[in-house]
Design an enzyme around this catalytic site. Sequence first.
Site, PDB file in Angstrom:
ATOM      1  CG  ASP A 109      53.078 103.515  92.973  1.00  0.00           C
ATOM      2  OD1 ASP A 109      54.258 103.884  93.100  1.00  0.00           O
ATOM      3  OD2 ASP A 109      52.196 103.728  93.832  1.00  0.00           O
ATOM      4  CE1 TYR A 147      49.342 102.865  99.052  1.00  0.00           C
ATOM      5  CE2 TYR A 147      49.929 102.008  96.891  1.00  0.00           C
ATOM      6  CZ  TYR A 147      49.841 103.058  97.785  1.00  0.00           C
ATOM      7  OH  TYR A 147      50.261 104.305  97.375  1.00  0.00           O
ATOM      8  CE  LYS A 201      54.166 104.655  96.624  1.00  0.00           C
ATOM      9  NZ  LYS A 201      53.008 103.778  96.342  1.00  0.00           N
ATOM     10  CG  HIS A 238      54.098 105.455 101.767  1.00  0.00           C
ATOM     11  ND1 HIS A 238      53.467 104.245 101.571  1.00  0.00           N
ATOM     12  CD2 HIS A 238      53.306 106.373 101.173  1.00  0.00           C
ATOM     13  CE1 HIS A 238      52.340 104.450 100.893  1.00  0.00           C
ATOM     14  NE2 HIS A 238      52.230 105.720 100.635  1.00  0.00           N
TER      15      HIS A 238
END
Length: 277
Positions: free
Chosen positions: A46, A51, A76, A109
Amino acid sequence: MSKAPSITLNNGVAMPQLGFGVWQVPDDEAAKAVGTALDAGYRSIDTAAIYENEKGTGQAIAASDLPREELFVTTKLWNSEQGYDATLRAFDASLGRLGLEYVDLYLIHWPLPSKDVYVETYKAFEKILADGRARAIGVSNFLPEHLERLIGETSIVPAVNQIELHPHLQQAESRAFHARHGIATEAWSPLGQGKGLLDSPALVAIARKYDRTPAQVVLRWHLQAGNVVIPKSVTPSRIRENIDVFDFALDADDLAAVAALDEGRRLGPDPATYDVC
Ligand code: NAD
């Protein structure tokens, strides 16, 4: 060999019930951490555009000799990219960084209700799905009211809603809504981010009873509740410990003791008001 059993999403796609989360893992450490996770038997990863480690994640996937179809990769769409055209561009960029032809699951998200563009954004997700570039589409941090609206105004019920969920925030209302609509519940921060939760005397006592760790007890609780979990660690021994949870089961007393830990307390932002882009 995959160590985690799969659940079947509402479009028939199989998703491992336990995967590896990489939030806060720097890009240059992600390849190593994901590589350790794949060696430990994780098959689901994930990540997210925000990120900033899709590249490292993709490098670990490329370096492994696992066939692509054995892996389940989620990424996402970040908030600043919501909107139909922006979503299509952002998705291309994510695929490019991952070095993949398709993802297994693409998620919005956050709903960003104040911006009010998640319906249009999701229509781009439907196109990505129709084009075969995501095997399933879903959302993250959506409250039942956001899901209601999405279901009413689009044609594909999200396969997954990834929400903050751990013993201190058990999310009964969202879980019941998901169950009614065939949406899989995926728990983010399933360990409550570690400290605090894992020191709870109730969890320590259950862990002792089974000669396991509190983290393993919490993950077992999620699995027995039917949640998909994506614990994160960069410590190899913990990465292995967190997937070593398929050979014991909590009993009714244990489940009741964990249920009693619910405080309705969020660690992260409230999706009703969060609007950071
Ligand atoms: P988590 O609940 O998985 O906790 C991770 C932390 O717990 C680690 O940093 C470590 O300190 C500790 N830990 C991990 N394994 C342990 C063990 N065996 N024993 C003791 N301590 C241990 O928290 P998380 O990283 O916030 O969430 C997991 C994943 O969920 C993220 O990596 C990310 O993929 C996803 N996520 C999604 C959203 C979202 O908005 N969709 C938000 C946050 C996280």
